[in-house]
Motif scaffolding. Structure first.
Motif, PDB file in Angstrom:
ATOM      1  N   ALA A 139      12.197   1.206  -7.995  1.00  0.00           N
ATOM      2  CA  ALA A 139      13.304   1.150  -7.031  1.00  0.00           C
ATOM      3  C   ALA A 139      13.710   2.575  -6.671  1.00  0.00           C
ATOM      4  O   ALA A 139      13.486   3.522  -7.444  1.00  0.00           O
ATOM      5  CB  ALA A 139      14.483   0.401  -7.649  1.00  0.00           C
ATOM      6  N   ARG A 140      14.344   2.730  -5.528  1.00  0.00           N
ATOM      7  CA  ARG A 140      14.835   4.051  -5.103  1.00  0.00           C
ATOM      8  C   ARG A 140      16.056   4.409  -5.949  1.00  0.00           C
ATOM      9  O   ARG A 140      17.036   3.665  -5.969  1.00  0.00           O
ATOM     10  CB  ARG A 140      15.252   4.045  -3.636  1.00  0.00           C
ATOM     11  N   LEU A 141      15.981   5.546  -6.574  1.00  0.00           N
ATOM     12  CA  LEU A 141      17.111   5.985  -7.394  1.00  0.00           C
ATOM     13  C   LEU A 141      18.122   6.686  -6.488  1.00  0.00           C
ATOM     14  O   LEU A 141      17.810   7.709  -5.872  1.00  0.00           O
ATOM     15  CB  LEU A 141      16.610   6.924  -8.502  1.00  0.00           C
ATOM     16  N   ILE A 142      19.318   6.112  -6.426  1.00  0.00           N
ATOM     17  CA  ILE A 142      20.375   6.707  -5.600  1.00  0.00           C
ATOM     18  C   ILE A 142      21.543   7.086  -6.496  1.00  0.00           C
ATOM     19  O   ILE A 142      22.040   6.258  -7.281  1.00  0.00           O
ATOM     20  CB  ILE A 142      20.842   5.726  -4.510  1.00  0.00           C
ATOM     21  N   THR A 143      21.932   8.334  -6.417  1.00  0.00           N
ATOM     22  CA  THR A 143      23.112   8.742  -7.193  1.00  0.00           C
ATOM     23  C   THR A 143      23.881   9.787  -6.405  1.00  0.00           C
ATOM     24  O   THR A 143      23.285  10.610  -5.703  1.00  0.00           O
ATOM     25  CB  THR A 143      22.722   9.265  -8.599  1.00  0.00           C
ATOM     26  N   LEU A 203      12.108  18.121 -13.820  1.00  0.00           N
ATOM     27  CA  LEU A 203      11.343  19.365 -13.883  1.00  0.00           C
ATOM     28  C   LEU A 203      10.396  19.485 -12.689  1.00  0.00           C
ATOM     29  O   LEU A 203       9.936  20.566 -12.361  1.00  0.00           O
ATOM     30  CB  LEU A 203      10.542  19.434 -15.187  1.00  0.00           C
ATOM     31  N   ILE A 204      10.124  18.348 -12.042  1.00  0.00           N
ATOM     32  CA  ILE A 204       9.246  18.395 -10.871  1.00  0.00           C
ATOM     33  C   ILE A 204      10.128  18.389  -9.631  1.00  0.00           C
ATOM     34  O   ILE A 204      10.871  17.437  -9.388  1.00  0.00           O
ATOM     35  CB  ILE A 204       8.307  17.179 -10.847  1.00  0.00           C
ATOM     36  N   GLU A 205      10.031  19.458  -8.871  1.00  0.00           N
ATOM     37  CA  GLU A 205      10.995  19.604  -7.788  1.00  0.00           C
ATOM     38  C   GLU A 205      10.761  18.670  -6.608  1.00  0.00           C
ATOM     39  O   GLU A 205      11.659  18.017  -6.113  1.00  0.00           O
ATOM     40  CB  GLU A 205      11.010  21.058  -7.300  1.00  0.00           C
ATOM     41  N   SER A 206       9.504  18.649  -6.138  1.00  0.00           N
ATOM     42  CA  SER A 206       9.238  17.864  -4.924  1.00  0.00           C
ATOM     43  C   SER A 206       9.248  16.370  -5.233  1.00  0.00           C
ATOM     44  O   SER A 206       8.682  15.909  -6.231  1.00  0.00           O
ATOM     45  CB  SER A 206       7.881  18.278  -4.339  1.00  0.00           C
ATOM     46  N   GLN A 207       9.896  15.604  -4.339  1.00  0.00           N
ATOM     47  CA  GLN A 207       9.987  14.165  -4.539  1.00  0.00           C
ATOM     48  C   GLN A 207       8.597  13.528  -4.542  1.00  0.00           C
ATOM     49  O   GLN A 207       8.304  12.652  -5.353  1.00  0.00           O
ATOM     50  CB  GLN A 207      10.849  13.563  -3.417  1.00  0.00           C
ATOM     51  N   GLY A 208       7.760  14.016  -3.620  1.00  0.00           N
ATOM     52  CA  GLY A 208       6.395  13.485  -3.521  1.00  0.00           C
ATOM     53  C   GLY A 208       5.609  13.762  -4.789  1.00  0.00           C
ATOM     54  O   GLY A 208       4.982  12.856  -5.356  1.00  0.00           O
ATOM     55  N   ALA A 209       5.659  15.004  -5.243  1.00  0.00           N
ATOM     56  CA  ALA A 209       4.887  15.375  -6.436  1.00  0.00           C
ATOM     57  C   ALA A 209       5.353  14.578  -7.638  1.00  0.00           C
ATOM     58  O   ALA A 209       4.548  14.119  -8.455  1.00  0.00           O
ATOM     59  CB  ALA A 209       5.048  16.871  -6.703  1.00  0.00           C
ATOM     60  N   ARG A 210       6.669  14.396  -7.730  1.00  0.00           N
ATOM     61  CA  ARG A 210       7.231  13.647  -8.846  1.00  0.00           C
ATOM     62  C   ARG A 210       6.704  12.210  -8.838  1.00  0.00           C
ATOM     63  O   ARG A 210       6.246  11.689  -9.860  1.00  0.00           O
ATOM     64  CB  ARG A 210       8.757  13.648  -8.747  1.00  0.00           C
ATOM     65  N   SER A 236       0.828  -1.211   0.000  1.00  0.00           N
ATOM     66  CA  SER A 236       0.000   0.000   0.000  1.00  0.00           C
ATOM     67  C   SER A 236       0.860   1.259   0.000  1.00  0.00           C
ATOM     68  O   SER A 236       0.539   2.240  -0.657  1.00  0.00           O
ATOM     69  CB  SER A 236      -0.913   0.004   1.214  1.00  0.00           C
ATOM     70  N   ASP A 237       1.944   1.209   0.750  1.00  0.00           N
ATOM     71  CA  ASP A 237       2.800   2.388   0.892  1.00  0.00           C
ATOM     72  C   ASP A 237       3.977   2.289  -0.063  1.00  0.00           C
ATOM     73  O   ASP A 237       5.113   2.041   0.337  1.00  0.00           O
ATOM     74  CB  ASP A 237       3.280   2.465   2.352  1.00  0.00           C
ATOM     75  N   VAL A 238       3.691   2.491  -1.350  1.00  0.00           N
ATOM     76  CA  VAL A 238       4.729   2.263  -2.364  1.00  0.00           C
ATOM     77  C   VAL A 238       5.855   3.292  -2.310  1.00  0.00           C
ATOM     78  O   VAL A 238       6.945   3.049  -2.818  1.00  0.00           O
ATOM     79  CB  VAL A 238       4.173   2.214  -3.810  1.00  0.00           C
ATOM     80  N   GLN A 239       5.585   4.422  -1.692  1.00  0.00           N
ATOM     81  CA  GLN A 239       6.674   5.401  -1.562  1.00  0.00           C
ATOM     82  C   GLN A 239       7.803   4.874  -0.673  1.00  0.00           C
ATOM     83  O   GLN A 239       8.915   5.377  -0.717  1.00  0.00           O
ATOM     84  CB  GLN A 239       6.142   6.709  -0.964  1.00  0.00           C
ATOM     85  N   SER A 240       7.497   3.876   0.139  1.00  0.00           N
ATOM     86  CA  SER A 240       8.519   3.321   1.039  1.00  0.00           C
ATOM     87  C   SER A 240       9.185   2.060   0.515  1.00  0.00           C
ATOM     88  O   SER A 240       9.829   1.337   1.263  1.00  0.00           O
ATOM     89  CB  SER A 240       7.880   3.016   2.402  1.00  0.00           C
ATOM     90  N   LEU A 241       9.043   1.790  -0.777  1.00  0.00           N
ATOM     91  CA  LEU A 241       9.717   0.620  -1.349  1.00  0.00           C
ATOM     92  C   LEU A 241      11.199   0.656  -1.005  1.00  0.00           C
ATOM     93  O   LEU A 241      11.790   1.733  -0.873  1.00  0.00           O
ATOM     94  CB  LEU A 241       9.549   0.617  -2.875  1.00  0.00           C
ATOM     95  N   GLU A 242      11.819  -0.507  -0.898  1.00  0.00           N
ATOM     96  CA  GLU A 242      13.211  -0.569  -0.436  1.00  0.00           C
ATOM     97  C   GLU A 242      14.237  -0.956  -1.494  1.00  0.00           C
ATOM     98  O   GLU A 242      15.436  -0.804  -1.278  1.00  0.00           O
ATOM     99  CB  GLU A 242      13.326  -1.566   0.725  1.00  0.00           C
ATOM    100  N   THR A 243      13.758  -1.543  -2.612  1.00  0.00           N
ATOM    101  CA  THR A 243      14.707  -1.918  -3.665  1.00  0.00           C
ATOM    102  C   THR A 243      15.494  -0.667  -4.085  1.00  0.00           C
ATOM    103  O   THR A 243      14.921   0.410  -4.198  1.00  0.00           O
ATOM    104  CB  THR A 243      13.951  -2.493  -4.882  1.00  0.00           C
TER     105      THR A 243
END
Lengths: 630, 630
Positions: free
Chosen positions: A184-188, A260-267, A138-145
């Motif tokens: 997956a969480r994009l980490i760079t 172009l979308i600043e907020s992580q949530g909005a994106r 349900s809480d896909v924003q918290s995915l861990e991959t």
């Protein structure tokens, strides 16, 4: 005798031609689920059926012309919905391949990814949609991959860091999919930019897992035996940087992230929003399966006799309790059909516009979420009732009802758990409401509410002028049969929504200033109240859609029948929530009793039209495939 | 910390030793259903498991000592119920062989038939119970199979004269049964004496159909894959006259029919009445399966976290909506357990008396019918909710919930369709009521009703003095938290029942004098009202049983917990029917809102005890067999 044709046309909506084509084309394909097959065999069979669909045009309809499709999203969704009348495993397989996987590639990717689309359409590239994890659904924003950019090789490294980050329940992951759209969480450069979507090959040509990928099988499920749901773990799997679906965010070869979308949530929600078609398809398919079940149980109720009456054994449908069990459910299915037609048309319009209005898009997402929740809830309840209404015969697989029940059972869960979706709708309503009353202190808010009726609720979701006219012209509550008046019904629905939103807003207005623990407590205590917002809002949307649909019907006899069905829908909804209407002085004791009396009158009036009403669903009798119907 | 042991003992009731024995013995047997097996393999496996049960003592407990049993009907029913915690196919197979088939032989047969019982116990004689026909399930008095006496050979000729007379859905008929207890119309000397039961061999030692017998297979069903349901057609099959189970009616070699019970209807219902144990077992088993489902979903809700709260991710059970979904269902399961314990004890007493009171027997039948309907309805609803409450994990067979749902689904249908059973209860109540008010004209009846409260409703179903004391001591409706008072709750339930019966009786009082078509119309229009009688009566019975059960609990801490659970049950029932209480001025608007508020308070109070409450069910954690619980 009224012709079922006119009724069907009224219910079929704008993509009638797709429905008509499917009715004959799919009937010829022998799609009925075969319970004697092993899991593996059932999956192979459904994959074979999927290949038969390629040429029907439904797969291509879902993609834009410039990508190799035919650019008819409404037709694509209607085509998927029609599959649900035949076999739900096939519907889900089609939905995963062309809707979810294909949709992610088209909507989240750019030109280089779109080159995959012809292969997705013709099934030379089988994919899966790897979003849900064991630990987070349900809480896909918290995915861990994680997908960590490695500038030294210009690659992303996809990894499952915890047991909970395992991709789970993924349709296609157990056997067929060669490629996954992995969230997956994009980490760079050491920074986590939140969840993005990547194309990750998972199997080679022989079907063996690629290096670093471990797939496994979810095994038997409650139903949907033809869908190969599975799990995926990633152990440092390397993919080219280009495999990031980069429509909304890019990473350059130095590892610099831009969007172009600043907020992580909005994106994140913008990306998710483009995938709205999945929910529209699930809601529509749940409704289609329900129509099949009610067609079967309704026809059985017209055939089956039990216990002696004044002139021989009585046909089940002549029993008041049997009418009460089935006819209001049929009316509700009618209502959802009109609402679904409206939703699909709106989705089609927005998705074929070159520059769609973001507010309209957001409303579409909320509407799709809420309708999906209510349609799938209705499916679970109605198919269960249909099964029970057919007694022992209803329990045999040869009569399909148990299969329809088992297959649709997960619909309340996937594409968003219903409770979560209704909260999403509620939050949208509360946010709009808060904007309206913005800046008002609590007292001001109460005054505002009492004096002006928040515009947000008054906003018509369909045929605005007509509905306002009906409401304005409603009779007084003391007039006989006023409950059968559409304006009265619309006003009761609207007034309830208004009140539920206002009181919830008042309960929650201090949450913003409270400390987190207090705020959680406030929200949690109001949680059932909040869910009710979602529910009553959608119930109004559906009633307005039904009302607008009747206005479009040109056959007067059919329109009369639909008017009775619409009243049966409206009064059933009111009856289910009667206590609320009484507690809040919207219905006196006597009028509350009149609700039930009017429903019974409607049942008596509609009973002679049962067969016609079933035929309105447009599930051809010879495709019902229930042995007991002979 | 309160010990789960004391709670479990309170819920286990009189046959605690059987429960305790089953908990360890059955856990050692590897009974979990295996979805990878074909239908035939699954059936063979369950038959093998059935053989393992022979030595547990449960099969012998169901039969009288003089017939080779150990004469413990309460133990037998409890033993069957415990099987439902492990596998429902096995429970049904056991129920058919020892309960239905064995029960027919023992209760409808005489000495010569009782010689079969040792073979029935040790499974050397496998039987089936061939009552239902394709054309008649609910209305068994109208069965069409005939058994015509032929004096020339001193035989009955068993025959299926129409397609509708085919025996259908018969457990054991597809593969395993060698002998059937066949219900057929007894015809002798040209006269039809109504439905009687006959012993008819159907298969030879090799499992092939005997001459004139044609069995077939019902194939896949919604669940219960280990049960070989089948069909039987008889083509002039000859059996010796002695094969009539002749306890209640005899035919001599001249074909002369005799019975001590004169009326055909009374005779039939006397015979059927002796088979009450089937309904008691089905109700108990539905409850047991529900307890397993709620144990699984409850434990998962204590493990699973989703979405962030003020201190990390929130455990599901901390969400108000999740508490609302599960705790009232757990409370209802508690309530049914007390009611079931009471029912089993009463059944045991009556069935072990040498000369049982016919009125008590009739009450037992009515109670068993009503409780079976309400328990199985609860099972369908609660197991569905448990499945949904576990999201995607809940849909995987490895977590058992879908299997529990699919297997119990037919329980609302078999051993009597729930709607038919509730009408049976209602008729019993209306008949008793009519006796009380006999001879009163309509005005007199109203006076009687208003002045004296019909004794039939006031009659306590458990712990009469205690319950009267509680009702007498109830606080006024204006006192704070009066809704938590047991006397208030009991009085609301009793008053509702009283009112529903009285008003139904008034609606139907002229039916006796009306012509058949009018009478049918009157009854049919009141059908939902009549069903409500059965429902509200059983809800009172259950509340009284819960109240009596708490009074027997000696551990004060546990009794406190049970008191809260009992209030949660009572208020949930009232909430579900709130509109009725308001329409009939039993609850003001404010008190109606207080019902919901008190439920929410109870949820907050009970939340910390969730694990204990689950442990109270006594389903050992290691037998839950749900992969997601780790």
């Amino acid at each position: 005798m009224t012709s079922p044709q006119a009724l069907r046309e009224s219910l079929d909506g704008k993509w009638r031609h797709v429905r008509e084509q499917s009715r004959t084309e799919l009937a010829a394909m022998d799609l009925a689920y075969d319970h004697s097959l092993s899991l593996h065999e059932a999956r192979e069979r459904v994959l074979g059926q999927l290949k038969q669909l390629v040429d029907t045009g439904t797969p291509a309809a879902g993609f834009r012309t410039e990508n190799g499709g035919t650019g008819d999203p409404g037709g694509a969704v209607t085509g998927i919905e029609m599959l649900a009348q035949f076999d739900l495993s096939l519907m889900v397989k089609a939905g995963v391949q062309w809707g979810l996987f294909g949709g992610a590639i088209e909507n989240l990717g750019t030109e280089r990814h779109h080159a995959m689309i012809p292969g997705i359409i013709d099934l030379s590239l089988l994919g899966c949609f790897a979003m849900t994890e064991t630990g987070h659904g349900s809480d896909v924003q918290s995915l861990e991959t994680t997908a960590t950019y490695d500038p030294s090789t210009d690659e992303f490294v996809v990894h499952s860091p915890t047991p909970g980050s395992r991709k789970d329940y993924i349709g296609g992951a157990a056997e067929h999919a060669r490629v996954a759209a992995v969230f997956a969480r994009l980490i760079t450069l050491g920074e986590d930019h939140g969840v993005h979507c990547f194309v990750v090959p998972i199997r080679d040509q022989n079907g063996d897992d690629l290096t670093g990928v471990t797939t496994s099988d979810c095994g038997h499920k409650g139903g949907l035996g033809g869908v190969d749901n599975g799990r995926i773990m990633f152990d440092q799997v390397r993919i080219p940087r280009e495999n990031l679906l980069d429509r909304y965010a890019q990473v350059d070869d130095q590892g610099t992230y831009s969007s172009l979308i600043e907020s992580q949530g909005a994106r994140f929600f913008t990306m998710i929003g483009t995938l709205v078609r999945g929910r529209v398809s699930v809601g529509g398919s749940a409704s289609a399966a329900t129509e099949v079940a009610l067609s079967i149980a309704g026809r059985y109720a017209l055939l089956r006799r039990q216990f002696s009456g004044p002139s021989g054994e009585v046909v089940l449908m002549d029993y008041r309790v049997h009418q009460r069990r089935l006819l209001p459910l049929i009316a509700r299915s009618y209502a959802f059909r009109f609402a679904q037609n409206q939703l699909v048309a709106r989705m089609h319009r927005i998705q074929t516009e070159s520059d769609p209005d973001p507010i309209a898009q957001r409303e579409l997402e909320s509407r799709a979420a809420g309708l999906k929740a209510m349609q799938t809830e209705h499916a679970t309840r109605a198919i269960q009732e249909a099964r029970e209404a057919c007694g022992g015969a209803g329990y045999l697989a040869e009569n399909r009802l148990t299969t329809l029940k088992a297959d649709t059972d997960v619909f309340t869960t996937f594409e968003g758990d219903n409770h979560v979706l209704l909260q999403l709708v509620a939050k949208e309503m509360l946010t709009s409401y808060a904007k309206e009353v913005d800046g008002l202190d609590p007292l001001g808010m109460v005054r505002f509410a009492a004096a002006s009726m928040a515009d947000i609720v008054k906003e018509r979701t369909a045929a605005g002028n007509l509905i306002q006219r009906l409401i304005d012209a409603r009779p007084g509550a003391d007039e006989e049969h006023d409950l059968l008046d559409r304006g009265t019904q619309l006003s009761l629905f609207e007034d309830r929504e208004q009140h539920v939103i206002e009181t919830a807003a008042r309960r929650l207005q201090n949450a913003d200033n409270a400390d987190p623990a207090e705020a959680f407590e406030m929200f949690n205590n109001a949680q059932d109240h909040v869910l009710k917002i979602g529910r009553v809002h959608i119930e109004r949307v559906v009633l307005e859609a039904f009302t607008a649909g009747i206005a479009r019907c040109e056959d007067e006899e059919i329109a009369d029948l639909l008017r009775d069905m619409c009243s049966l829908y409206a009064l059933s909804v009111i009856e289910d929530d009667k206590a609320w209407f009484m507690e809040h002085n919207r219905l006196s004791d006597d009028r509350a009793k009149a609700v039930t009396a009017e429903i019974n009158n409607l049942l008596t009036k509609l009973r002679p039209h049962t067969e016609l009403l079933i035929e309105g669903f447009g599930v051809p009798e010879d495709t019902l495939d229930a042995a007991m119907l002979g």
